[in-house]
Design an enzyme around this catalytic site. Structure first.
Site, PDB file in Angstrom:
ATOM      1  N   ARG A 101      63.058  60.776  -3.861  1.00 55.72           N
ATOM      2  CA  ARG A 101      62.176  60.206  -4.829  1.00 55.72           C
ATOM      3  C   ARG A 101      60.928  60.675  -4.861  1.00 55.72           C
ATOM      4  O   ARG A 101      60.301  60.487  -3.867  1.00 55.72           O
ATOM      5  CB  ARG A 101      62.340  58.814  -4.930  1.00 55.72           C
ATOM      6  CG  ARG A 101      61.339  57.946  -5.896  1.00 55.72           C
ATOM      7  CD  ARG A 101      61.616  56.640  -6.209  1.00 55.72           C
ATOM      8  NE  ARG A 101      62.838  56.304  -7.113  1.00 55.72           N
ATOM      9  CZ  ARG A 101      63.093  55.559  -7.994  1.00 55.72           C
ATOM     10  NH1 ARG A 101      62.182  54.392  -8.116  1.00 55.72           N
ATOM     11  NH2 ARG A 101      64.110  55.383  -8.553  1.00 55.72           N
ATOM     12  N   HIS A 128      65.538  61.721 -14.121  1.00 50.81           N
ATOM     13  CA  HIS A 128      66.377  60.539 -13.330  1.00 50.81           C
ATOM     14  C   HIS A 128      67.805  60.801 -13.487  1.00 50.81           C
ATOM     15  O   HIS A 128      68.327  59.587 -14.224  1.00 50.81           O
ATOM     16  CB  HIS A 128      65.701  59.198 -13.747  1.00 50.81           C
ATOM     17  CG  HIS A 128      65.938  58.133 -12.842  1.00 50.81           C
ATOM     18  ND1 HIS A 128      66.539  58.203 -11.655  1.00 50.81           N
ATOM     19  CD2 HIS A 128      65.567  56.852 -12.870  1.00 50.81           C
ATOM     20  CE1 HIS A 128      66.442  56.774 -10.945  1.00 50.81           C
ATOM     21  NE2 HIS A 128      66.085  55.936 -11.953  1.00 50.81           N
ATOM     22  N   GLN A 131      70.308  57.452 -12.526  1.00 47.67           N
ATOM     23  CA  GLN A 131      70.146  56.238 -13.385  1.00 47.67           C
ATOM     24  C   GLN A 131      71.039  56.597 -14.814  1.00 47.67           C
ATOM     25  O   GLN A 131      71.831  55.727 -15.400  1.00 47.67           O
ATOM     26  CB  GLN A 131      68.785  56.189 -14.034  1.00 47.67           C
ATOM     27  CG  GLN A 131      68.662  55.231 -15.069  1.00 47.67           C
ATOM     28  CD  GLN A 131      68.641  53.539 -14.291  1.00 47.67           C
ATOM     29  OE1 GLN A 131      68.404  53.546 -13.302  1.00 47.67           O
ATOM     30  NE2 GLN A 131      69.722  52.817 -14.872  1.00 47.67           N
ATOM     31  N   ASP A 220      62.409  52.023 -21.903  1.00 46.88           N
ATOM     32  CA  ASP A 220      61.838  52.314 -20.299  1.00 46.88           C
ATOM     33  C   ASP A 220      60.270  51.939 -20.606  1.00 46.88           C
ATOM     34  O   ASP A 220      59.923  51.899 -21.599  1.00 46.88           O
ATOM     35  CB  ASP A 220      61.940  53.708 -19.961  1.00 46.88           C
ATOM     36  CG  ASP A 220      61.647  54.041 -18.489  1.00 46.88           C
ATOM     37  OD1 ASP A 220      61.468  52.941 -17.792  1.00 46.88           O
ATOM     38  OD2 ASP A 220      61.347  55.302 -18.281  1.00 46.88           O
ATOM     39  N   CYS A 260      66.619  50.661 -18.065  1.00 51.88           N
ATOM     40  CA  CYS A 260      66.673  50.958 -16.447  1.00 51.88           C
ATOM     41  C   CYS A 260      66.257  50.052 -15.513  1.00 51.88           C
ATOM     42  O   CYS A 260      66.716  50.211 -14.446  1.00 51.88           O
ATOM     43  CB  CYS A 260      66.270  52.589 -16.129  1.00 51.88           C
ATOM     44  SG  CYS A 260      64.574  52.694 -16.527  1.00 51.88           S
ATOM     45  N   ARG A 288      74.589  51.597 -10.861  1.00 49.21           N
ATOM     46  CA  ARG A 288      73.778  52.593 -10.006  1.00 49.21           C
ATOM     47  C   ARG A 288      74.918  52.719  -8.834  1.00 49.21           C
ATOM     48  O   ARG A 288      74.744  53.736  -8.131  1.00 49.21           O
ATOM     49  CB  ARG A 288      72.436  51.990  -9.538  1.00 49.21           C
ATOM     50  CG  ARG A 288      71.292  51.714 -10.791  1.00 49.21           C
ATOM     51  CD  ARG A 288      71.234  53.168 -11.382  1.00 49.21           C
ATOM     52  NE  ARG A 288      70.779  54.226 -10.512  1.00 49.21           N
ATOM     53  CZ  ARG A 288      69.370  54.270  -9.935  1.00 49.21           C
ATOM     54  NH1 ARG A 288      68.385  53.365 -10.614  1.00 49.21           N
ATOM     55  NH2 ARG A 288      69.162  55.063  -9.077  1.00 49.21           N
TER      56      ARG A 288
HETATM   57  N1   CP Z   1      65.785  52.075 -12.431  1.00 40.81           N
HETATM   58  C1   CP Z   1      65.407  52.345 -11.011  1.00 40.81           C
HETATM   59  O1   CP Z   1      65.346  53.443 -10.670  1.00 40.81           O
HETATM   60  O2   CP Z   1      65.047  51.404 -10.267  1.00 40.81           O
HETATM   61  P1   CP Z   1      63.990  51.356  -9.115  1.00 40.81           P
HETATM   62  O3   CP Z   1      62.829  52.033  -9.310  1.00 40.81           O
HETATM   63  O4   CP Z   1      63.746  49.902  -8.589  1.00 40.81           O
HETATM   64  O5   CP Z   1      64.644  52.144  -8.033  1.00 40.81           O
HETATM   65  N1  NVA Z   2      60.189  56.214 -16.122  1.00 37.34           N
HETATM   66  C1  NVA Z   2      60.002  55.270 -14.993  1.00 37.34           C
HETATM   67  C2  NVA Z   2      61.403  55.050 -14.644  1.00 37.34           C
HETATM   68  C3  NVA Z   2      61.534  53.854 -13.723  1.00 37.34           C
HETATM   69  C4  NVA Z   2      62.993  53.849 -12.878  1.00 37.34           C
HETATM   70  C5  NVA Z   2      59.268  55.605 -14.045  1.00 37.34           C
HETATM   71  O1  NVA Z   2      59.471  56.767 -13.672  1.00 37.34           O
HETATM   72  O2  NVA Z   2      58.304  54.839 -13.433  1.00 37.34           O
END
Ligand code: CP
Ligand code: NVA
Length: 302
Positions: A101, A128, A131, A220, A260, A288
């Site tokens: 990540r 992502h 997700q 989102d 999400c 997930r």
């Molecule tokens: N939706 C998602 O990726 O959640 P987190 O940021 O908690 O991993």
């Molecule tokens: N678009 C958001 C998704 C979080 C799961 C971000 O990148 O923070």
């Protein structure tokens, strides 16, 4: 499939197979004998916060017989400037797979290339993919497997963010109608739309047009991780795209709202709408685990 770096790079067949496996793993949870990660160590290398992604990957890796190793970039030398290609070459000699990540998509691409081990994008600024696979699994549970051609799905708010881009590639591969609604400033770049070349993606600044007769409404956060400085300037333009009861009056009768998570109530979604859709939204979060176990099984077989 050696890596999962983006939905863009997946084929429609790979997506369908992944979803079928995710459904099976969910149905067989606690009973399936497969341990494709037995004896393996998989690292989770995270530069951004996470609840769902971290917990679902740590649990999923363990359920498949492997050992998860969480590495915050605050603690490893990567966070002090060691290049990703050096980190990748070191870890590639010790561990069996990586879940990353981070900010730049190029970092997961480089990690995969230099490490030689299966690499999973657990969120970048670009996409992502994990997700989206869980979201598609949730939609198939709700509306039936493979019923993509007849579905209208919408995504409201910051449509050119990582979630929006992954939705666009999913629409391209699976053929559902995707209506994106957000302010002018959040519209996908012309080069993104040109690369997609996808007539079933509709972009509009009119939230009602996107939601009309729509079966699945997604939103989102308006402020993705790393964009905190834009909070003040962004929010005002985004309020017309809040998912609230009034807007949903034009949606299909059997519609569901998905998110999400994490959600910011009173901004992209109201508390009322989130709570009314909680069974679907928290099943989406649970999925997930199942969708990512399908990804892990698929990459481990490579
Ligand atoms: N939706 C998602 O990726 O959640 P987190 O940021 O908690 O991993
Ligand atoms: N678009 C958001 C998704 C979080 C799961 C971000 O990148 O923070």
């Amino acid at each position: 499939m050696k890596n999962l770096l983006s939905i863009e790079e997946m084929t429609a067949d790979e997506m369908r197979e992944m979803l079928a496996l995710a459904h099976r793993l969910k149905a067989e949870r606690g009973r399936h004998a497969e341990q494709p990660l037995a004896g393996q160590t998989w690292a989770l290398i995270f530069s951004k916060s996470s609840t769902r992604t971290r917990v679902s990957f740590e649990t999923g890796i363990a359920e498949l017989g492997g050992r998860p190793m969480f590495l915050s970039t605050r603690d490893i030398q990567l966070g002090r400037g060691e290049p990703i290609k050096d980190t990748a070459r070191v870890l590639g000699r010790m561990i069996h797979g990586a879940v990353i990540r981070t900010f730049a998509q190029q970092d997961v691409v480089d990690f995969a290339a230099y490490s030689g081990i299966p690499t999973i994008n657990a969120l970048t600024d670009q996409e992502h993919p994990c997700q989206i696979l869980a979201d598609l699994q949730t939609i198939e549970e709700q509306f039936g497997a493979g019923s993509w051609k007849d579905l209208k799905i919408s995504f409201l708010g910051d449509v050119d963010n990582n979630m929006g881009r992954s939705w666009m590639w999913a629409a391209k591969h699976l053929g559902f109608t995707l209506a994106l609604a957000g302010p002018e400033q959040a519209m996908p770049k012309p080069e993104t739309l040109a690369a997609l070349n996808c007539p079933n993606i509709i972009c509009t600044t009119n939230a009602e047009e996107a939601v009309r007769d729509c079966a699945v409404i997604n939103t989102d956060t308006w402020i993705s991780m790393g964009q905190e400085a834009e909070k003040g300037t962004k929010e005002k333009a985004f309020f017309p795209y809040q998912v609230n009861r009034a807007l949903l009056s034009v949606a299909a009768k059997n519609h569901v709202v998905m998110h999400c998570l994490p959600a910011y109530r009173g901004y992209e979604i109201t508390d009322e709408v989130l709570e009314a859709n909680a069974p679907v939204i928290f099943r989406e979060a649970e999925n997930r685990l199942h969708a990512q176990k399908a990804v892990l099984c698929t990459l481990a077989q490579h």
